[in-house]
Write a protein that holds these residues in place. Structure first.
Motif, PDB file in Angstrom:
ATOM      1  N   GLN A 132      34.010  47.442  70.424  1.00 40.01           N
ATOM      2  CA  GLN A 132      34.600  46.943  71.661  1.00 40.01           C
ATOM      3  C   GLN A 132      33.532  46.311  72.550  1.00 40.01           C
ATOM      4  OE1 GLN A 132      37.891  46.890  71.915  1.00 40.01           O
ATOM      5  NE2 GLN A 132      37.597  45.602  73.709  1.00 40.01           N
ATOM      6  N   ASP A 133      32.299  46.827  72.472  1.00 37.99           N
ATOM      7  CA  ASP A 133      31.197  46.223  73.227  1.00 37.99           C
ATOM      8  C   ASP A 133      30.944  44.794  72.772  1.00 37.99           C
ATOM      9  OD1 ASP A 133      30.929  48.623  74.556  1.00 37.99           O
ATOM     10  OD2 ASP A 133      29.226  49.293  73.347  1.00 37.99           O
ATOM     11  N   LEU A 134      31.140  44.538  71.489  1.00 38.25           N
ATOM     12  CA  LEU A 134      30.967  43.190  70.952  1.00 38.25           C
ATOM     13  C   LEU A 134      32.001  42.238  71.536  1.00 38.25           C
ATOM     14  CD1 LEU A 134      29.613  41.262  68.896  1.00 38.25           C
ATOM     15  CD2 LEU A 134      31.318  42.028  67.243  1.00 38.25           C
ATOM     16  N   VAL A 135      33.232  42.700  71.695  1.00 40.30           N
ATOM     17  CA  VAL A 135      34.309  41.870  72.234  1.00 40.30           C
ATOM     18  C   VAL A 135      33.916  41.342  73.609  1.00 40.30           C
ATOM     19  CG1 VAL A 135      36.676  41.947  73.128  1.00 40.30           C
ATOM     20  CG2 VAL A 135      36.140  42.977  70.924  1.00 40.30           C
ATOM     21  N   GLU A 136      33.265  42.176  74.375  1.00 41.27           N
ATOM     22  CA  GLU A 136      32.896  41.793  75.731  1.00 41.27           C
ATOM     23  C   GLU A 136      31.737  40.804  75.770  1.00 41.27           C
ATOM     24  OE1 GLU A 136      32.385  45.634  77.500  1.00 41.27           O
ATOM     25  OE2 GLU A 136      34.467  46.163  77.076  1.00 41.27           O
ATOM     26  N   GLN A 137      31.064  40.573  74.630  1.00 43.61           N
ATOM     27  CA  GLN A 137      29.917  39.674  74.585  1.00 43.61           C
ATOM     28  C   GLN A 137      30.201  38.332  73.926  1.00 43.61           C
ATOM     29  OE1 GLN A 137      26.545  41.711  72.896  1.00 43.61           O
ATOM     30  NE2 GLN A 137      26.976  43.563  74.025  1.00 43.61           N
ATOM     31  N   VAL A 138      31.381  38.157  73.371  1.00 44.44           N
ATOM     32  CA  VAL A 138      31.696  36.898  72.688  1.00 44.44           C
ATOM     33  C   VAL A 138      32.846  36.199  73.403  1.00 44.44           C
ATOM     34  CG1 VAL A 138      30.898  37.703  70.425  1.00 44.44           C
ATOM     35  CG2 VAL A 138      33.291  37.995  71.056  1.00 44.44           C
ATOM     36  N   PRO A 139      32.903  34.871  73.281  1.00 36.66           N
ATOM     37  CA  PRO A 139      34.004  34.136  73.919  1.00 36.66           C
ATOM     38  C   PRO A 139      35.364  34.557  73.351  1.00 36.66           C
ATOM     39  CG  PRO A 139      32.300  32.638  73.092  1.00 36.66           C
ATOM     40  CD  PRO A 139      31.968  33.998  72.592  1.00 36.66           C
ATOM     41  N   ARG A 140      36.398  34.460  74.175  1.00 37.46           N
ATOM     42  CA  ARG A 140      37.744  34.820  73.747  1.00 37.46           C
ATOM     43  C   ARG A 140      38.225  33.968  72.572  1.00 37.46           C
ATOM     44  NH1 ARG A 140      40.945  37.805  75.751  1.00 37.46           N
ATOM     45  NH2 ARG A 140      41.660  38.532  77.703  1.00 37.46           N
ATOM     46  N   SER A 141      37.669  32.806  72.418  1.00 40.11           N
ATOM     47  CA  SER A 141      38.088  31.902  71.345  1.00 40.11           C
ATOM     48  C   SER A 141      37.506  32.296  69.978  1.00 40.11           C
ATOM     49  CB  SER A 141      37.679  30.469  71.683  1.00 40.11           C
ATOM     50  OG  SER A 141      36.265  30.392  71.818  1.00 40.11           O
ATOM     51  N   THR A 142      36.685  33.315  69.942  1.00 33.93           N
ATOM     52  CA  THR A 142      36.066  33.756  68.685  1.00 33.93           C
ATOM     53  C   THR A 142      37.139  34.271  67.732  1.00 33.93           C
ATOM     54  OG1 THR A 142      34.071  34.392  69.885  1.00 33.93           O
ATOM     55  CG2 THR A 142      34.341  35.300  67.673  1.00 33.93           C
ATOM     56  N   SER A 143      37.106  33.801  66.493  1.00 31.45           N
ATOM     57  CA  SER A 143      38.095  34.235  65.497  1.00 31.45           C
ATOM     58  C   SER A 143      37.834  35.671  65.068  1.00 31.45           C
ATOM     59  CB  SER A 143      38.042  33.321  64.269  1.00 31.45           C
ATOM     60  OG  SER A 143      36.841  33.557  63.548  1.00 31.45           O
ATOM     61  N   MET A 144      38.849  36.288  64.507  1.00 36.34           N
ATOM     62  CA  MET A 144      38.723  37.662  64.019  1.00 36.34           C
ATOM     63  C   MET A 144      37.657  37.735  62.927  1.00 36.34           C
ATOM     64  SD  MET A 144      39.723  40.741  64.247  1.00 36.34           S
ATOM     65  CE  MET A 144      41.169  40.530  65.235  1.00 36.34           C
ATOM     66  N   LYS A 145      37.665  36.777  62.022  1.00 36.35           N
ATOM     67  CA  LYS A 145      36.682  36.749  60.934  1.00 36.35           C
ATOM     68  C   LYS A 145      35.264  36.680  61.488  1.00 36.35           C
ATOM     69  CE  LYS A 145      35.510  34.270  56.721  1.00 36.35           C
ATOM     70  NZ  LYS A 145      35.847  33.175  55.814  1.00 36.35           N
ATOM     71  N   GLU A 146      35.056  35.838  62.500  1.00 38.89           N
ATOM     72  CA  GLU A 146      33.734  35.708  63.109  1.00 38.89           C
ATOM     73  C   GLU A 146      33.345  36.985  63.856  1.00 38.89           C
ATOM     74  OE1 GLU A 146      30.047  34.206  64.446  1.00 38.89           O
ATOM     75  OE2 GLU A 146      31.324  33.792  62.719  1.00 38.89           O
ATOM     76  N   ALA A 147      34.301  37.633  64.504  1.00 38.03           N
ATOM     77  CA  ALA A 147      34.012  38.880  65.218  1.00 38.03           C
ATOM     78  C   ALA A 147      33.547  39.955  64.242  1.00 38.03           C
ATOM     79  CB  ALA A 147      35.249  39.353  65.979  1.00 38.03           C
ATOM     80  N   PHE A 148      34.214  40.058  63.093  1.00 38.60           N
ATOM     81  CA  PHE A 148      33.793  41.046  62.108  1.00 38.60           C
ATOM     82  C   PHE A 148      32.435  40.690  61.502  1.00 38.60           C
ATOM     83  CE2 PHE A 148      38.301  42.421  62.035  1.00 38.60           C
ATOM     84  CZ  PHE A 148      38.078  43.775  62.258  1.00 38.60           C
ATOM     85  N   ARG A 149      32.169  39.404  61.302  1.00 40.04           N
ATOM     86  CA  ARG A 149      30.862  38.979  60.786  1.00 40.04           C
ATOM     87  C   ARG A 149      29.766  39.365  61.772  1.00 40.04           C
ATOM     88  NH1 ARG A 149      26.886  35.802  61.178  1.00 40.04           N
ATOM     89  NH2 ARG A 149      27.666  34.671  62.981  1.00 40.04           N
ATOM     90  N   ARG A 150      30.002  39.105  63.043  1.00 44.56           N
ATOM     91  CA  ARG A 150      29.015  39.453  64.073  1.00 44.56           C
ATOM     92  C   ARG A 150      28.796  40.961  64.142  1.00 44.56           C
ATOM     93  NH1 ARG A 150      29.631  35.469  69.291  1.00 44.56           N
ATOM     94  NH2 ARG A 150      29.592  33.510  68.126  1.00 44.56           N
ATOM     95  N   SER A 151      29.864  41.718  63.952  1.00 49.86           N
ATOM     96  CA  SER A 151      29.716  43.174  63.998  1.00 49.86           C
ATOM     97  C   SER A 151      28.816  43.651  62.858  1.00 49.86           C
ATOM     98  CB  SER A 151      31.078  43.868  63.950  1.00 49.86           C
ATOM     99  OG  SER A 151      31.701  43.711  62.699  1.00 49.86           O
ATOM    100  N   CYS A 152      28.954  43.056  61.688  1.00 50.44           N
ATOM    101  CA  CYS A 152      28.097  43.443  60.558  1.00 50.44           C
ATOM    102  C   CYS A 152      26.642  43.050  60.821  1.00 50.44           C
ATOM    103  CB  CYS A 152      28.610  42.818  59.261  1.00 50.44           C
ATOM    104  SG  CYS A 152      30.163  43.540  58.715  1.00 50.44           S
ATOM    105  N   CYS A 153      26.432  41.905  61.451  1.00 44.14           N
ATOM    106  CA  CYS A 153      25.068  41.495  61.818  1.00 44.14           C
ATOM    107  C   CYS A 153      24.464  42.486  62.805  1.00 44.14           C
ATOM    108  CB  CYS A 153      25.077  40.090  62.422  1.00 44.14           C
ATOM    109  SG  CYS A 153      25.399  38.780  61.247  1.00 44.14           S
TER     110      CYS A 153
END
Length: 184
Positions: A132-153
């Motif tokens: 959830q902390d990641l959600v607050e750091q990325v733009p709302r337009s970020t895709s679900m796939k990109e959000a999960f990729r960033r979480s793994c990074c």
């Protein structure tokens, strides 16, 4: 280094080029996750493969690093079992786990907290990353796939840092300066 479940396998795949002295193991119930990974050993969990078949892979390691998501069944269930086995054989066990996004539901988050606490009791050091902390750091337009990729990074970066700390200190587990983050 063991990646368990989709999140863990993706995290370990990201780390394969940064930690050459590790054996990379991916464990998942999803063959597609394993097929697209870049691990030394991919283990597909199915009814024919029991946990005792996996444990011997960890018993000769000095350090076992575990990456897993706590919101799903594979990582949440397997991580404590493998951590306990590795620690019983004298390995320093460190881990990084992710807590699910809020939109994945209250019950999934509650389950994840319970499983992460159990894992924390077993490992020498555990970092818990709340997605959830990641959600607050990325733009709302970020895709679900990109959000999960960033979480793994993000998980890979945390695990890499912890591994470097352990390797630089070269201390036995009982004397290593572990200061893991507590689960909330």
């Amino acid at each position: 280094m063991v990646g368990i479940g989709g999140c863990g396998v993706n995290t370990v795949t990201l780390m394969t080029s940064s930690q050459a002295h590790f054996t990379y193991i991916g464990i998942d119930r999803d063959w597609n996750s394993l097929r697209s990974s870049v691990v030394d050993l991919a283990i597909l969990l199915d009814q024919g493969l029991a946990v005792p078949n996996i444990i011997p892979l960890l018993t000769e390691s000095d350090i076992v690093a575990i990456a897993a998501g706590m919101g799903g069944e594979t990582g949440a269930e397997m991580a404590p079992v493998l951590a306990r086995a590795a620690r019983a054989h004298g390995a320093t066990v460190i881990g990084v786990v992710s807590m699910p996004f809020r939109f994945e539901g209250y019950l999934r988050r509650r389950y994840a907290v319970t499983r992460a606490r159990k894992l924390q009791e077993i490992t020498h050091q555990l970092k818990v990353v709340d997605l959830q902390d990641l959600v607050e750091q990325v733009p709302r337009s970020t895709s679900m796939k990109e959000a999960f990729r960033r979480s793994c990074c993000w998980l890979a970066g945390e695990l890499h840092s912890d591994i470097e700390d352990v390797l630089q200190n070269s201390l036995p587990p009982s004397e290593a300066p572990f200061s893991g983050k507590r689960c909330a």
